[in-house]
Design a protein around this motif. Sequence first.
Motif, mmCIF file in Angstrom:
data_model
loop_
_atom_site.group_PDB
_atom_site.id
_atom_site.type_symbol
_atom_site.label_atom_id
_atom_site.label_comp_id
_atom_site.label_asym_id
_atom_site.label_seq_id
_atom_site.Cartn_x
_atom_site.Cartn_y
_atom_site.Cartn_z
ATOM 1 N N LEU A 125 0.827 -1.202 0.000
ATOM 2 C CA LEU A 125 0.000 0.000 0.000
ATOM 3 C C LEU A 125 0.866 1.258 0.000
ATOM 4 O O LEU A 125 0.616 2.201 -0.760
ATOM 5 C CB LEU A 125 -0.906 -0.032 1.223
ATOM 6 C CG LEU A 125 -2.002 1.023 1.263
ATOM 7 C CD1 LEU A 125 -3.096 0.624 0.313
ATOM 8 C CD2 LEU A 125 -2.546 1.154 2.651
ATOM 9 N N ILE B 168 2.121 9.633 -5.271
ATOM 10 C CA ILE B 168 2.615 10.955 -4.881
ATOM 11 C C ILE B 168 3.664 11.455 -5.878
ATOM 12 O O ILE B 168 3.632 12.609 -6.309
ATOM 13 C CB ILE B 168 3.179 10.899 -3.456
ATOM 14 C CG1 ILE B 168 2.055 10.677 -2.454
ATOM 15 C CG2 ILE B 168 3.921 12.169 -3.117
ATOM 16 C CD1 ILE B 168 2.537 10.369 -1.075
ATOM 17 N N MET C 147 -4.330 1.196 -4.989
ATOM 18 C CA MET C 147 -4.531 1.416 -3.550
ATOM 19 C C MET C 147 -5.952 1.066 -3.131
ATOM 20 O O MET C 147 -6.173 0.472 -2.075
ATOM 21 C CB MET C 147 -4.247 2.873 -3.206
ATOM 22 C CG MET C 147 -2.789 3.214 -3.111
ATOM 23 S SD MET C 147 -2.567 4.863 -2.442
ATOM 24 C CE MET C 147 -2.742 4.531 -0.710
ATOM 25 N N LEU D 68 -7.151 -1.651 -0.468
ATOM 26 C CA LEU D 68 -7.951 -1.283 0.701
ATOM 27 C C LEU D 68 -9.292 -2.016 0.738
ATOM 28 O O LEU D 68 -10.172 -1.630 1.509
ATOM 29 C CB LEU D 68 -8.202 0.227 0.709
ATOM 30 C CG LEU D 68 -7.055 1.097 1.192
ATOM 31 C CD1 LEU D 68 -7.319 2.546 0.884
ATOM 32 C CD2 LEU D 68 -6.856 0.905 2.669
ATOM 33 N N MET E 178 -0.706 20.491 4.931
ATOM 34 C CA MET E 178 -0.379 19.077 5.037
ATOM 35 C C MET E 178 -0.026 18.718 6.475
ATOM 36 O O MET E 178 -0.487 17.699 7.010
ATOM 37 C CB MET E 178 0.769 18.744 4.094
ATOM 38 C CG MET E 178 1.098 17.288 4.029
ATOM 39 S SD MET E 178 2.442 16.970 2.914
ATOM 40 C CE MET E 178 3.809 17.552 3.872
ATOM 41 N N VAL F 268 -2.111 16.060 8.685
ATOM 42 C CA VAL F 268 -1.468 14.848 9.204
ATOM 43 C C VAL F 268 -1.575 14.800 10.716
ATOM 44 O O VAL F 268 -1.915 13.763 11.305
ATOM 45 C CB VAL F 268 0.009 14.799 8.751
ATOM 46 C CG1 VAL F 268 0.765 13.747 9.535
ATOM 47 C CG2 VAL F 268 0.105 14.470 7.281
ATOM 48 N N THR G 73 -5.210 13.943 11.630
ATOM 49 C CA THR G 73 -5.661 12.576 11.367
ATOM 50 C C THR G 73 -4.907 11.562 12.209
ATOM 51 O O THR G 73 -5.439 10.497 12.499
ATOM 52 C CB THR G 73 -5.486 12.218 9.886
ATOM 53 O OG1 THR G 73 -4.145 12.489 9.517
ATOM 54 C CG2 THR G 73 -6.429 13.009 9.020
ATOM 55 N N GLN G 74 -3.681 11.880 12.600
ATOM 56 C CA GLN G 74 -2.909 10.892 13.354
ATOM 57 C C GLN G 74 -3.047 11.068 14.861
ATOM 58 O O GLN G 74 -2.644 10.205 15.624
ATOM 59 C CB GLN G 74 -1.427 10.986 12.966
ATOM 60 C CG GLN G 74 -1.174 10.716 11.513
ATOM 61 C CD GLN G 74 -1.713 9.384 11.065
ATOM 62 O OE1 GLN G 74 -1.431 8.367 11.669
ATOM 63 N NE2 GLN G 74 -2.528 9.374 10.014
ATOM 64 N N ALA H 164 -2.942 5.090 4.216
ATOM 65 C CA ALA H 164 -3.743 5.624 3.111
ATOM 66 C C ALA H 164 -4.205 7.041 3.415
ATOM 67 O O ALA H 164 -4.249 7.893 2.514
ATOM 68 C CB ALA H 164 -4.942 4.717 2.859
ATOM 69 N N LEU H 165 -4.508 7.328 4.691
ATOM 70 C CA LEU H 165 -4.927 8.693 5.051
ATOM 71 C C LEU H 165 -3.775 9.672 4.869
ATOM 72 O O LEU H 165 -3.976 10.794 4.381
ATOM 73 C CB LEU H 165 -5.411 8.718 6.503
ATOM 74 C CG LEU H 165 -6.891 8.478 6.718
ATOM 75 C CD1 LEU H 165 -7.240 8.675 8.164
ATOM 76 C CD2 LEU H 165 -7.707 9.419 5.861
ATOM 77 N N ILE H 166 -2.559 9.243 5.235
ATOM 78 C CA ILE H 166 -1.406 10.139 5.055
ATOM 79 C C ILE H 166 -1.181 10.414 3.570
ATOM 80 O O ILE H 166 -0.928 11.553 3.156
ATOM 81 C CB ILE H 166 -0.166 9.529 5.719
ATOM 82 C CG1 ILE H 166 -0.364 9.482 7.232
ATOM 83 C CG2 ILE H 166 1.074 10.336 5.393
ATOM 84 C CD1 ILE H 166 0.791 8.881 7.968
ATOM 85 N N VAL H 167 -1.299 9.352 2.756
ATOM 86 C CA VAL H 167 -1.145 9.541 1.307
ATOM 87 C C VAL H 167 -2.208 10.499 0.779
ATOM 88 O O VAL H 167 -1.933 11.372 -0.057
ATOM 89 C CB VAL H 167 -1.203 8.174 0.591
ATOM 90 C CG1 VAL H 167 -1.246 8.361 -0.905
ATOM 91 C CG2 VAL H 167 -0.010 7.340 0.963
ATOM 92 N N ILE I 114 -1.250 14.059 1.657
ATOM 93 C CA ILE I 114 -0.160 14.570 0.817
ATOM 94 C C ILE I 114 -0.670 14.885 -0.587
ATOM 95 O O ILE I 114 -0.330 15.913 -1.181
ATOM 96 C CB ILE I 114 0.991 13.547 0.780
ATOM 97 C CG1 ILE I 114 1.608 13.419 2.166
ATOM 98 C CG2 ILE I 114 2.056 13.978 -0.205
ATOM 99 C CD1 ILE I 114 2.646 12.333 2.273
#
Lengths: 167, 103
Positions: free
Chosen positions: A5, A13, A42, A46, A104, A108, A111-112, B9-12, B15
């Motif tokens: 993945l 990217i 991807m 998933l 970004m 990040v 979400t993390q 996948a969320l990080i991708v 970005i």
Amino acid sequence: MNIVLELYGLIAIGATALAITRTIPVHGLLYLVVSLLALACMFDELGAPFAAMLEIIVYAGAIIVLFVFVVMMINLGQPDQLREKGWFAGGAWIGPGVIAALLMGLLVYGTQRSTMAVGTAGTPIGPQQVGLTLYGPYILTVELSSFLLLAGLVSAYHIGRRIGGKS
Amino acid sequence: MNAADPNGALIVAVILFSLGALGVLVRRNLLFMLMSTEVMLNAACLAFIAAGNRWHLADGQVMFIMIVAFAAAESAVGLAIILRMHAAGRATLDADTGNRLGG
């Protein structure tokens, strides 16, 4: 942790970064196709094979081909590329780059921060389940998107109606 | 077999969304601005699919289908406007000259 993945993510990217920095539109479109195919991989990884196939058929197969048709029709000249190179040379990337990097970082972090543990990643969600959900609780959304598509069709026809009559 | 990690996948997706926003902000070519918008929509799709994988629901893919329909309508109208501008006699696709569109 699935290394495949992350590999597809890196491909997506990189291809996107190349796509938005090209000066020739067709090169950018081809890199965008690579990015879309990596994204489809991807999706499949998933557990969404139906979405992966839709990504290939509708995005890479219809929308990008529409872009390619437009690029073929408008026949861009040399002045455009010279202008684009002029834009690249200057410091035009600094401000938007800082803003995008801030966005970004915040996303990040957001979400993390919440610990989203890997849930019950079981069997993939097939087209049957998606169809039942789409035409069950989401039937109103389907109708609204049909309105949207009709409006898009009518407005595209209205905007482009005099191209044939001219010249 | 299917032990994919939705966090990666969320990080991708984040970005990719930032790259799309950067493209919209930096590029002045209308075609590239539309392409960057597509990239941002794809990032949103990826976030939806990742969330659908996390909760094991089909709603993520339903939202993906909605986003695809929206992207098709948006790109059709945007490309029609580009063609109209070109037919009106503009030699360039620079967005800074869009105020000369006229009717």
